[in-house]
Design a protein around this motif. Structure first.
Motif, mmCIF file in Angstrom:
data_model
loop_
_atom_site.group_PDB
_atom_site.id
_atom_site.type_symbol
_atom_site.label_atom_id
_atom_site.label_comp_id
_atom_site.label_asym_id
_atom_site.label_seq_id
_atom_site.Cartn_x
_atom_site.Cartn_y
_atom_site.Cartn_z
ATOM 1 N N VAL A 129 0.832 -1.205 0.000
ATOM 2 C CA VAL A 129 0.000 0.000 0.000
ATOM 3 C C VAL A 129 0.869 1.259 0.000
ATOM 4 O O VAL A 129 0.600 2.218 -0.734
ATOM 5 C CB VAL A 129 -0.972 -0.018 1.199
ATOM 6 N N ALA A 130 1.916 1.285 0.813
ATOM 7 C CA ALA A 130 2.800 2.451 0.869
ATOM 8 C C ALA A 130 3.522 2.658 -0.462
ATOM 9 O O ALA A 130 3.765 3.797 -0.874
ATOM 10 C CB ALA A 130 3.809 2.300 2.005
ATOM 11 N N THR A 131 3.862 1.587 -1.154
ATOM 12 C CA THR A 131 4.525 1.686 -2.448
ATOM 13 C C THR A 131 3.541 2.112 -3.533
ATOM 14 O O THR A 131 3.852 2.949 -4.377
ATOM 15 C CB THR A 131 5.172 0.335 -2.827
ATOM 16 N N LEU A 132 2.361 1.563 -3.494
ATOM 17 C CA LEU A 132 1.358 1.788 -4.533
ATOM 18 C C LEU A 132 0.728 3.175 -4.465
ATOM 19 O O LEU A 132 0.540 3.829 -5.491
ATOM 20 C CB LEU A 132 0.271 0.709 -4.412
ATOM 21 N N PHE A 133 0.421 3.636 -3.276
ATOM 22 C CA PHE A 133 -0.370 4.855 -3.149
ATOM 23 C C PHE A 133 0.399 6.100 -2.721
ATOM 24 O O PHE A 133 -0.094 7.208 -2.871
ATOM 25 C CB PHE A 133 -1.532 4.624 -2.186
ATOM 26 N N ILE A 134 1.572 5.944 -2.155
ATOM 27 C CA ILE A 134 2.330 7.107 -1.695
ATOM 28 C C ILE A 134 3.649 7.136 -2.470
ATOM 29 O O ILE A 134 4.683 6.686 -1.978
ATOM 30 C CB ILE A 134 2.582 7.048 -0.173
ATOM 31 N N ASN A 135 3.587 7.641 -3.707
ATOM 32 C CA ASN A 135 4.780 7.646 -4.537
ATOM 33 C C ASN A 135 4.815 8.851 -5.471
ATOM 34 O O ASN A 135 3.794 9.467 -5.734
ATOM 35 C CB ASN A 135 4.905 6.348 -5.327
ATOM 36 N N ILE A 136 6.014 9.142 -5.953
ATOM 37 C CA ILE A 136 6.257 10.219 -6.905
ATOM 38 C C ILE A 136 7.119 9.650 -8.021
ATOM 39 O O ILE A 136 8.195 9.107 -7.761
ATOM 40 C CB ILE A 136 7.001 11.403 -6.250
ATOM 41 N N LYS A 137 6.659 9.774 -9.248
ATOM 42 C CA LYS A 137 7.444 9.316 -10.392
ATOM 43 C C LYS A 137 8.466 10.387 -10.739
ATOM 44 O O LYS A 137 8.117 11.551 -10.916
ATOM 45 C CB LYS A 137 6.535 9.028 -11.580
ATOM 46 N N LEU A 138 9.726 10.000 -10.814
ATOM 47 C CA LEU A 138 10.798 10.945 -11.098
ATOM 48 C C LEU A 138 11.028 11.061 -12.608
ATOM 49 O O LEU A 138 11.051 10.046 -13.307
ATOM 50 C CB LEU A 138 12.099 10.488 -10.431
#
Length: 180
Positions: A27-36
């Motif tokens: 969940v932390a990887t899937l929903f709390i991310n920023i694509k660089l």
């Protein structure tokens, strides 16, 4: 006739903690991310790294290995990064194991913030190396993967900056004192 050992509540508790850890990393990887925008592979900075570090600090190497490998491996499978899944399983499983092994070494059980920071820093080059080799194999080029290194370092730094204060706070709670 053999007697079956009763299924202990400790084993059940460990199974639940491991399953919840996998889910939290996913969940932390899937929903709390920023694509660089800096890497050709579309590097990603996500809170899964911080969650992996926290799990290693709170529960030790076995749980962290499983949570990192399966949680982030599942992320790759369900979000279009399927080709990366086998490498992620290795990189993040190793990273979780290393952090957990160091932070739970000797008499410590994730209770030493200095040792925790050291463990996370030591684990980062392993993750970087696995992903570098992965990109080298996938792209048949050993220069192009260097573009992903800054994003991967950023991801680890953000993970450390989040995991340390949250880990210190959680270790003070009654629930996590029971793991000492």
């Amino acid at each position: 006739m053999q007697k079956a050992a009763p299924y202990s509540s400790t084993r059940t508790r460990q199974l639940v903690i491991t399953a919840m850890s996998i889910a939290l990393v996913l969940v932390a990887t899937l929903f709390i991310n920023i694509k660089l925008p800096i890497a050709s592979s579309g590097g990603l900075v996500h809170m899964g790294t911080a969650m992996l570090f926290l799990i290693a600090i709170l529960f030790g190497p076995r749980t962290a290995l499983i949570a990192g490998a399966i949680g982030m491996g599942l992320f790759d499978l369900i979000s279009g990064w399927t080709l990366w899944a086998p490498f992620t399983i290795v990189a993040r499983g190793l990273q979780g194991y290393i952090v957990g092994r160091i932070t739970w070494s000797s008499r410590y059980k994730g209770d030493n913030p200095g040792l925790n920071i050291f463990a996370m820093i030591v684990s980062a080059p392993v993750m970087l190396a696995v992903y570098y080799v992965c990109e080298g194999i996938l792209y048949s080029n050993w220069v192009a993967p260097a573009a992903s290194i800054p994003g991967n370092i950023t991801q680890n730094v953000v993970g450390i900056l989040v995991a340390i204060p949250v880990g210190i706070a959680l270790k003070k709670t009654r629930f996590f004192r029971s793991f000492r």
